[in-house]
Enzyme design. Structure first.
Site, PDB file in Angstrom:
ATOM      1  N   LYS A  93       4.254  -8.130  -7.219  1.00 12.42           N
ATOM      2  CA  LYS A  93       3.981  -6.688  -7.095  1.00 12.42           C
ATOM      3  C   LYS A  93       5.061  -5.851  -7.767  1.00 12.42           C
ATOM      4  O   LYS A  93       4.765  -4.840  -8.401  1.00 12.42           O
ATOM      5  CB  LYS A  93       3.848  -6.313  -5.619  1.00 12.42           C
ATOM      6  CG  LYS A  93       2.567  -6.848  -5.006  1.00 12.42           C
ATOM      7  CD  LYS A  93       2.434  -6.433  -3.556  1.00 12.42           C
ATOM      8  CE  LYS A  93       1.150  -7.010  -2.986  1.00 12.42           C
ATOM      9  NZ  LYS A  93       0.993  -6.705  -1.545  1.00 12.42           N
ATOM     10  N   ASP A 119      10.060  -5.905  -3.749  1.00 16.79           N
ATOM     11  CA  ASP A 119       8.950  -6.534  -3.034  1.00 16.79           C
ATOM     12  C   ASP A 119       9.011  -8.042  -3.229  1.00 16.79           C
ATOM     13  O   ASP A 119       9.403  -8.520  -4.276  1.00 16.79           O
ATOM     14  CB  ASP A 119       7.614  -5.990  -3.529  1.00 16.79           C
ATOM     15  CG  ASP A 119       6.478  -6.337  -2.578  1.00 16.79           C
ATOM     16  OD1 ASP A 119       6.106  -5.480  -1.766  1.00 16.79           O
ATOM     17  OD2 ASP A 119       5.990  -7.493  -2.628  1.00 16.79           O
ATOM     18  N   ALA A 136       0.820  -1.202   0.000  1.00 10.22           N
ATOM     19  CA  ALA A 136       0.000   0.000   0.000  1.00 10.22           C
ATOM     20  C   ALA A 136       0.864   1.266   0.000  1.00 10.22           C
ATOM     21  O   ALA A 136       0.737   2.119  -0.874  1.00 10.22           O
ATOM     22  CB  ALA A 136      -0.925  -0.018   1.208  1.00 10.22           C
ATOM     23  N   CYS A 176      18.006   7.667  15.251  1.00 13.04           N
ATOM     24  CA  CYS A 176      17.676   6.640  14.262  1.00 13.04           C
ATOM     25  C   CYS A 176      16.562   5.757  14.833  1.00 13.04           C
ATOM     26  O   CYS A 176      16.166   5.906  15.988  1.00 13.04           O
ATOM     27  CB  CYS A 176      18.909   5.832  13.861  1.00 13.04           C
ATOM     28  SG  CYS A 176      19.384   4.519  15.010  1.00 13.04           S
ATOM     29  N   CYS A 200      -2.269  -5.134  10.136  1.00 13.10           N
ATOM     30  CA  CYS A 200      -3.412  -5.031   9.224  1.00 13.10           C
ATOM     31  C   CYS A 200      -4.341  -6.231   9.410  1.00 13.10           C
ATOM     32  O   CYS A 200      -5.493  -6.213   9.034  1.00 13.10           O
ATOM     33  CB  CYS A 200      -2.993  -4.956   7.764  1.00 13.10           C
ATOM     34  SG  CYS A 200      -1.328  -4.462   7.465  1.00 13.10           S
ATOM     35  N   ASN A 213       7.030  -4.819   8.070  1.00 13.82           N
ATOM     36  CA  ASN A 213       7.484  -5.408   9.330  1.00 13.82           C
ATOM     37  C   ASN A 213       8.740  -4.684   9.833  1.00 13.82           C
ATOM     38  O   ASN A 213       9.447  -4.031   9.074  1.00 13.82           O
ATOM     39  CB  ASN A 213       7.735  -6.912   9.168  1.00 13.82           C
ATOM     40  CG  ASN A 213       8.913  -7.179   8.238  1.00 13.82           C
ATOM     41  OD1 ASN A 213      10.061  -7.181   8.671  1.00 13.82           O
ATOM     42  ND2 ASN A 213       8.631  -7.361   6.954  1.00 13.82           N
ATOM     43  N   PHE A 214       9.000  -4.850  11.139  1.00 12.66           N
ATOM     44  CA  PHE A 214      10.117  -4.130  11.763  1.00 12.66           C
ATOM     45  C   PHE A 214      11.467  -4.772  11.501  1.00 12.66           C
ATOM     46  O   PHE A 214      12.498  -4.114  11.570  1.00 12.66           O
ATOM     47  CB  PHE A 214       9.881  -3.993  13.268  1.00 12.66           C
ATOM     48  CG  PHE A 214       8.957  -2.862  13.594  1.00 12.66           C
ATOM     49  CD1 PHE A 214       9.406  -1.557  13.507  1.00 12.66           C
ATOM     50  CD2 PHE A 214       7.647  -3.096  13.951  1.00 12.66           C
ATOM     51  CE1 PHE A 214       8.554  -0.500  13.776  1.00 12.66           C
ATOM     52  CE2 PHE A 214       6.784  -2.052  14.218  1.00 12.66           C
ATOM     53  CZ  PHE A 214       7.232  -0.749  14.137  1.00 12.66           C
TER      54      PHE A 214
END
Lengths: 67, 342
Positions: free
Chosen positions: B85, B59, B38, B170, B185, B130-131
């Site tokens: 994507k 991606d 998105a 940072c 989500c 994601n982190f």
């Protein structure tokens, strides 16, 4: 005790002591957050010894990962 | 190729902050976008329409019907054909602005390989989900002095921060470890406006940086909720840590060390687990189609092989990655993976 959390007046039954006590409540416990108290940012290392007072304004910003 | 009109960027050049000088800088700029979901769709579209010289998207995923509600580069045909994507986005972006060099890379971001993509970029836009990936991006950006713009959203909420190495705190200064739990989500859903707003904050900062308007950068961690009408902007410079493992004086870039990245990842917003081989592989999809068709319905396009089993569906990529749909349980996913791929 009355706090303004993210602008919302929030009444807590008991005095909640320090910022760490507030952040350990179930609604925030799991989140990674940046905290401002009365407009000043507070470092994590200070959560345990910053005491909250009636009428304090607490701003909580949480991190999310979705994209 | 349709010849570009002379006045293509006239409204942007007329804007006081950019002008003809700024536009020239944009045309020379190289931007890397991490993720083409998105935020990646929204950020890439703005960068390409603005006339940034080169836009690279990375991606690992492919287009699904549930993406179309908010991922503005994709069509029903992309979902029906399960297009990666990065491929679908690059195709769409080239048709929007053929004068921009657009590159779409179907790959996962790992500590080992991220350096291949960041080598000559001026800016990194974060559109990851994601982190783990964000911490890798943060480490390489800080190490190589590349500014990057964190952005994330879920539900009606979004958050963004511009990280300028050597100046701002940072991401690792702000987060001393990978967040677990919290909204995704999956649990909170997501509405399109939250995506667009987050991307607007990110791309406005990108335009400032790339057009040479460094003093216009926001300098704060911004967050908002479009449903509860909250907005916040915090100066995080006080949180810059001298002992930060990523940007402090004894830095080790912990997220760049090999093996720091897990092989199994639960994908955000999907009942899906990704498994990556221990070392990069090259799979012959045609050969694997032949092998796997004994176990279920196998379908192949040039980018991936899809295997439909009784309860699960597998998407197999040439780089050896497998997405296992129909489970959010890493252990179950690993056992399915080992059943077919050893």
């Amino acid at each position: 005790m009355k706090l303004y959390i993210n602008g919302n007046e929030t009444r807590l039954g008991e005095a909640c002591g320090t910022l760490a006590d507030l952040l350990s409540r179930p609604e925030w416990k799991e989140r990674r957050m940046i905290v401002e108290l009365n407009g000043a940012i507070v470092g994590k290392e200070d959560y345990g010894h910053v005491t909250l007072a009636d009428g304090d304004r607490v701003e909580l910003v949480h991190f999310v990962g979705g994209g | 190729m349709i010849s570009a009109g002379q006045d293509r960027y006239s409204r942007q050049e007329r804007f006081y902050g950019i002008g003809a000088e700024g536009q020239k800088k944009l045309a020379e700029a190289k931007v890397l976008i991490i993720g083409a979901g998105a935020l990646g769709s929204a950020c890439a579209e703005t960068m390409v329409r603005s006339g940034v010289g080169r836009v690279t998207l990375i991606d690992r995923d492919y287009v699904e019907w549930s993406n179309l509600q908010r991922q503005n580069l994709y069509s029903e045909q992309d979902a029906a054909e399960r297009m990666p994507k990065a491929v679908a986005a690059a195709r769409r972006l080239r048709s929007v602005n053929s004068s921009v060099e657009v590159e779409g890379i179907v790959a996962d971001i790992t500590a080992e390989e991220i350096g291949l993509y960041t080598r000559d970029v001026d800016l990194i836009l974060d559109a990851a989900d994601n982190f783990e990936v964000r911490m890798i991006v943060n480490d390489i950006a800080v190490r190589d002095g590349i500014p990057w713009i964190y952005g994330a959203c879920t539900g009606s909420y979004g958050i963004s921060m511009t990280i300028v190495p050597g100046q701002s705190a940072c991401l690792h200064c702000l987060l001393d470890g990978l967040p677990t739990g919290g909204d995704t989500c999956d649990t909170a859903g997501i509405i399109g406006p939250a995506v667009q707003m987050t991307a607007a904050y990110q791309t406005a900062e990108a335009l400032k940086w790339l057009s040479g308007n460094v003093s216009a950068l926001r300098g704060t961690l911004v967050s908002f909720d479009l449903w509860t009408n909250r907005h916040s902007s915090m100066d995080t410079s006080r949180l810059k840590r001298a002992d930060c493992p990523s940007c402090g004086s004894n830095r080790t870039y912990p997220y760049l060390s090999p093996g720091s990245h897990s092989r199994t990842t639960v994908l955000c917003g999907r009942d899906t687990v990704q498994i990556r081989p221990a070392s990069p592989a090259r799979l012959d999809l045609e050969e694997w189609e032949r092998r796997l068709s004994a176990h279920g319905r196998a379908e192949r396009n040039p980018y991936m092989l899809s295997l439909t089993l009784e309860k699960h569906r597998l998407a197999v990529f040439p780089d050896g990655r497998v997405l296992i749909h129909g489970t959010g349980d890493p252990a179950e996913a690993r056992s399915i993976y080992h059943r077919y791929f050893g």
